[in-house]
Scaffold this motif. Structure first.
Motif, PDB file in Angstrom:
ATOM      1  N   GLY A 252       0.456  -1.466  -0.332  1.00 42.24           N
ATOM      2  CA  GLY A 252       0.404   0.298  -0.058  1.00 42.24           C
ATOM      3  C   GLY A 252       0.577   1.285   0.232  1.00 42.24           C
ATOM      4  O   GLY A 252       0.154   2.204   0.709  1.00 42.24           O
ATOM      5  N   LEU A 253       2.197   1.274  -0.395  1.00 45.95           N
ATOM      6  CA  LEU A 253       3.117   2.416   0.041  1.00 45.95           C
ATOM      7  C   LEU A 253       2.604   2.895  -1.464  1.00 45.95           C
ATOM      8  O   LEU A 253       2.058   2.785  -2.625  1.00 45.95           O
ATOM      9  CB  LEU A 253       4.428   1.902  -0.110  1.00 45.95           C
ATOM     10  CG  LEU A 253       5.484   1.120   0.806  1.00 45.95           C
ATOM     11  CD1 LEU A 253       6.405   0.865   0.106  1.00 45.95           C
ATOM     12  CD2 LEU A 253       4.759   1.778   2.612  1.00 45.95           C
ATOM     13  N   ALA A 254       2.642   4.661  -0.757  1.00 44.20           N
ATOM     14  CA  ALA A 254       2.232   5.016  -2.379  1.00 44.20           C
ATOM     15  C   ALA A 254       3.850   5.207  -3.658  1.00 44.20           C
ATOM     16  O   ALA A 254       5.287   5.166  -3.111  1.00 44.20           O
ATOM     17  CB  ALA A 254       2.207   6.292  -1.766  1.00 44.20           C
ATOM     18  N   LEU A 255       3.045   4.934  -5.390  1.00 43.76           N
ATOM     19  CA  LEU A 255       4.049   5.049  -6.224  1.00 43.76           C
ATOM     20  C   LEU A 255       3.796   6.035  -7.167  1.00 43.76           C
ATOM     21  O   LEU A 255       3.069   7.192  -7.011  1.00 43.76           O
ATOM     22  CB  LEU A 255       3.027   3.683  -6.542  1.00 43.76           C
ATOM     23  CG  LEU A 255       3.759   2.674  -5.945  1.00 43.76           C
ATOM     24  CD1 LEU A 255       3.186   1.159  -7.242  1.00 43.76           C
ATOM     25  CD2 LEU A 255       4.919   2.060  -6.016  1.00 43.76           C
ATOM     26  N   THR A 256       4.989   5.996  -7.968  1.00 39.97           N
ATOM     27  CA  THR A 256       4.455   7.432  -8.681  1.00 39.97           C
ATOM     28  C   THR A 256       4.788   7.116 -10.146  1.00 39.97           C
ATOM     29  O   THR A 256       5.971   6.241 -10.358  1.00 39.97           O
ATOM     30  CB  THR A 256       5.593   8.284  -8.054  1.00 39.97           C
ATOM     31  OG1 THR A 256       5.410   9.626  -9.345  1.00 39.97           O
ATOM     32  CG2 THR A 256       6.745   7.952  -8.917  1.00 39.97           C
ATOM     33  N   ARG A 257       4.319   7.716 -11.374  1.00 37.63           N
ATOM     34  CA  ARG A 257       4.548   7.328 -12.859  1.00 37.63           C
ATOM     35  C   ARG A 257       5.460   9.159 -13.600  1.00 37.63           C
ATOM     36  O   ARG A 257       5.177   8.827 -14.037  1.00 37.63           O
ATOM     37  CB  ARG A 257       3.243   6.792 -13.246  1.00 37.63           C
ATOM     38  CG  ARG A 257       2.527   6.083 -12.625  1.00 37.63           C
ATOM     39  CD  ARG A 257       3.476   5.297 -13.481  1.00 37.63           C
ATOM     40  NE  ARG A 257       2.319   3.846 -12.103  1.00 37.63           N
ATOM     41  CZ  ARG A 257       3.516   2.426 -11.776  1.00 37.63           C
ATOM     42  NH1 ARG A 257       4.413   2.386 -12.787  1.00 37.63           N
ATOM     43  NH2 ARG A 257       2.873   1.710 -11.346  1.00 37.63           N
ATOM     44  N   GLU A 258       5.602   9.738 -12.301  1.00 39.18           N
ATOM     45  CA  GLU A 258       6.347  10.681 -12.810  1.00 39.18           C
ATOM     46  C   GLU A 258       7.595  10.423 -13.376  1.00 39.18           C
ATOM     47  O   GLU A 258       8.181  11.500 -14.418  1.00 39.18           O
ATOM     48  CB  GLU A 258       6.537  11.818 -11.918  1.00 39.18           C
ATOM     49  CG  GLU A 258       5.055  12.113 -10.854  1.00 39.18           C
ATOM     50  CD  GLU A 258       5.451  13.326 -10.623  1.00 39.18           C
ATOM     51  OE1 GLU A 258       6.473  14.323 -10.543  1.00 39.18           O
ATOM     52  OE2 GLU A 258       5.141  13.277  -8.976  1.00 39.18           O
ATOM     53  N   VAL A 259       8.243   9.207 -13.033  1.00 38.51           N
ATOM     54  CA  VAL A 259       8.866   8.843 -13.742  1.00 38.51           C
ATOM     55  C   VAL A 259       9.011   7.200 -14.279  1.00 38.51           C
ATOM     56  O   VAL A 259       8.409   6.644 -14.362  1.00 38.51           O
ATOM     57  CB  VAL A 259      10.707   8.215 -12.538  1.00 38.51           C
ATOM     58  CG1 VAL A 259      11.022   9.549 -11.737  1.00 38.51           C
ATOM     59  CG2 VAL A 259       9.763   7.219 -11.882  1.00 38.51           C
ATOM     60  N   PRO A 260      10.114   7.722 -15.426  1.00 42.67           N
ATOM     61  CA  PRO A 260      10.485   6.604 -16.384  1.00 42.67           C
ATOM     62  C   PRO A 260      10.220   5.113 -15.988  1.00 42.67           C
ATOM     63  O   PRO A 260      10.909   4.251 -14.830  1.00 42.67           O
ATOM     64  CB  PRO A 260      11.142   6.410 -17.586  1.00 42.67           C
ATOM     65  CG  PRO A 260      11.563   8.016 -17.001  1.00 42.67           C
ATOM     66  CD  PRO A 260      11.226   8.452 -16.398  1.00 42.67           C
ATOM     67  N   GLY A 261       8.596   4.089 -16.227  1.00 36.96           N
ATOM     68  CA  GLY A 261       9.618   3.333 -15.307  1.00 36.96           C
ATOM     69  C   GLY A 261       8.355   2.582 -14.268  1.00 36.96           C
ATOM     70  O   GLY A 261       7.855   1.970 -13.362  1.00 36.96           O
ATOM     71  N   GLY A 262       8.423   4.018 -13.735  1.00 38.66           N
ATOM     72  CA  GLY A 262       7.308   4.207 -11.849  1.00 38.66           C
ATOM     73  C   GLY A 262       8.519   3.914 -10.878  1.00 38.66           C
ATOM     74  O   GLY A 262       9.421   3.693 -11.109  1.00 38.66           O
ATOM     75  N   GLY A 263       8.038   3.966  -9.570  1.00 35.21           N
ATOM     76  CA  GLY A 263       9.017   3.826  -8.733  1.00 35.21           C
ATOM     77  C   GLY A 263       7.990   4.302  -7.402  1.00 35.21           C
ATOM     78  O   GLY A 263       7.169   4.691  -7.848  1.00 35.21           O
ATOM     79  N   VAL A 264       8.737   4.233  -5.671  1.00 32.42           N
ATOM     80  CA  VAL A 264       8.266   4.223  -5.669  1.00 32.42           C
ATOM     81  C   VAL A 264       7.927   5.652  -4.962  1.00 32.42           C
ATOM     82  O   VAL A 264       9.643   6.311  -4.790  1.00 32.42           O
ATOM     83  CB  VAL A 264       8.802   3.500  -3.913  1.00 32.42           C
ATOM     84  CG1 VAL A 264       8.434   3.185  -2.709  1.00 32.42           C
ATOM     85  CG2 VAL A 264       8.534   2.104  -4.392  1.00 32.42           C
ATOM     86  N   ALA A 265       7.223   6.555  -4.626  1.00 38.43           N
ATOM     87  CA  ALA A 265       7.619   8.002  -4.343  1.00 38.43           C
ATOM     88  C   ALA A 265       8.180   7.825  -2.260  1.00 38.43           C
ATOM     89  O   ALA A 265       7.490   7.369  -1.476  1.00 38.43           O
ATOM     90  CB  ALA A 265       6.385   8.693  -3.856  1.00 38.43           C
TER      91      ALA A 265
END
Length: 410
Positions: A252-265
């Protein structure tokens, strides 16, 4: 928040193993548990596509020597994955079904090499490069006369091409992009690397993608999107890596799609949306004070974030400010790159002679150095660090002609 008594680290690569050691260096005397899926002692990745693949080494560089973990009372659990996180209960469940409590949890799960979803992708003879076992297996395939096709003209693809040629293999590199490394370096700098490999008899098939692989049980050919068939004794897939986000997502950790491939925010201190959980290395996407939200997959980022996060796990709030850094060695070319540029829009300034492959390239935005790349020149590293990290205001003519780059820092 109370000081932790038990820190659990998931991922025993460079980032996780460095963080474990840094906790002890910071004076932490509580429990440290380090989980790693591989059965090998934690090791660094750069040598896998360089010294090991070239045949100059049979082992990677270890993050710490064999006795370090016992000496520092770090509970290293190799060959053991973490499968679930219960953030509410502050526990993890490992692959042996055991529940492990934590006060602080650090995720350093790294990334996995991408595949190509095309016909024939199940055939034997298709190689990826991520582990020491991958590197040794691939090296065993490189020999005189072997026909090697590499899918992907990025850093891994180029380094593998150089290693394969050093063993006498015939090499063809395929990529839909018109030049190798184009997205990172832009046209003129990418052309330096294309010519380097041409001089070493690498065949480029650029501007066309892979449509499929042919063969009965093992790969025998590579079919391109234009209908061309390339004979192949083996194929190396160097089409990028994907961050291992599944564990973080299930927790349930927040993820981000602001970076290529996504990541853990993560915030500036590398803390996730759950206060007791931090993330570093390939999966972490922090908000950088200069470059905005970024995710970096290179060795130096894993090393530096592993060192940095230890203090924050213990209660400090130190923001992460380091600029990205990476390096490559291909044939007689050595290179270091600092910072993060957009070669499509940033101004390229070159100091030295690219044709002789002894030069420094700078990328400027609004008169400030966003990135610097030194090729076969090694005396100005500290000045380049300062120019990039300090966002120094400078003119292009000064970068080209200054007797001392350090004097531009002020």
């Amino acid at each position: 928040m109370a000081a932790p008594a038990r820190v659990v680290i998931v991922g025993s690569g460079m980032a996780g193993a460095t963080a474990a050691g840094a906790l002890r260096e910071q004076g932490f005397d509580g429990e440290v548990v380090l989980f790693g899926q591989e059965r090998h002692l934690p090791y660094e990745l750069p040598a896998l596509s360089k010294d090991v693949l070239l045949g100059n080494a049979d082992e990677p560089v270890r993050v710490h020597d064999e006795g370090f973990y016992a000496d520092k009372d770090i509970d290293l659990r190799t060959g053991t994955a973490v499968e679930e996180i219960d953030a509410a209960e502050r526990t993890v469940r490992d692959s042996e079904g055991r529940e492990q409590p934590y006060d602080r949890l650090l995720l350093a799960t790294g990334s996995r090499p991408r595949s190509l979803s095309v016909p024939g992708s199940e055939l034997a003879g298709l190689h990826k490069l991520r582990t020491i076992d991958d590197s040794l297996a691939l090296r065993g395939e490189f020999r005189e006369g072997r026909r090697v096709v590499i899918a992907g003209a990025g850093w891994i693809g180029c380094e593998v091409a150089a290693a394969a040629r050093s063993h006498g293999a015939s090499v063809t590199v395929v990529d839909p992009v018109p030049l190798p490394l184009l997205g990172v370096l832009g046209e003129s700098m990418a052309e330096v690397f294309r010519r380097l490999h041409v001089e070493h008899d690498v065949n480029w098939r650029l501007g066309v993608g892979v449509a499929g692989f042919g063969g009965s049980d093992a790969v025998e050919s590579v079919r391109l999107a234009d209908g061309t068939e390339l004979p192949a004794d083996l194929v190396v897939l160097g089409v990028g890596a994907a961050p291992r986000l599944e564990l973080a997502e299930r927790a349930g950790l927040a993820l981000t799609r602001e970076v290529p491939g996504g990541g853990v925010a993560v915030d500036a201190t590398l803390r996730t949306s759950v206060p007791e959980i931090f993330a570093i290395g390939d999966i972490a996407a922090p908000e950088h004070p200069v470059h905005g939200r970024i995710r970096v997959e290179h060795w130096a980022n894993a090393l530096d974030q592993g060192k940095h996060v230890a203090a924050n796990l213990l209660g400090e709030e130190q923001p992460w400010r380091r600029s990205p850094y990476f390096f490559t060695d291909q044939y007689d070319l050595g290179m270091e790159y600092r910072g993060l540029a957009d070669p499509r829009s940033d101004e390229l300034v070159v100091r030295g002679d690219p044709s002789a492959r002894e030069f420094i390239a700078f990328w400027l935005r609004d008169g400030r150095v966003q990135a610097a790349m030194n090729v076969n020149l090694w005396d100005d590293g500290e000045a380049l660090d300062a120019l990039v990290g300090g966002q120094v205001q400078v003119e292009a003519a000064q970068l080209r002609s200054a007797d001392d780059l350090g004097a531009l820092v002020g």
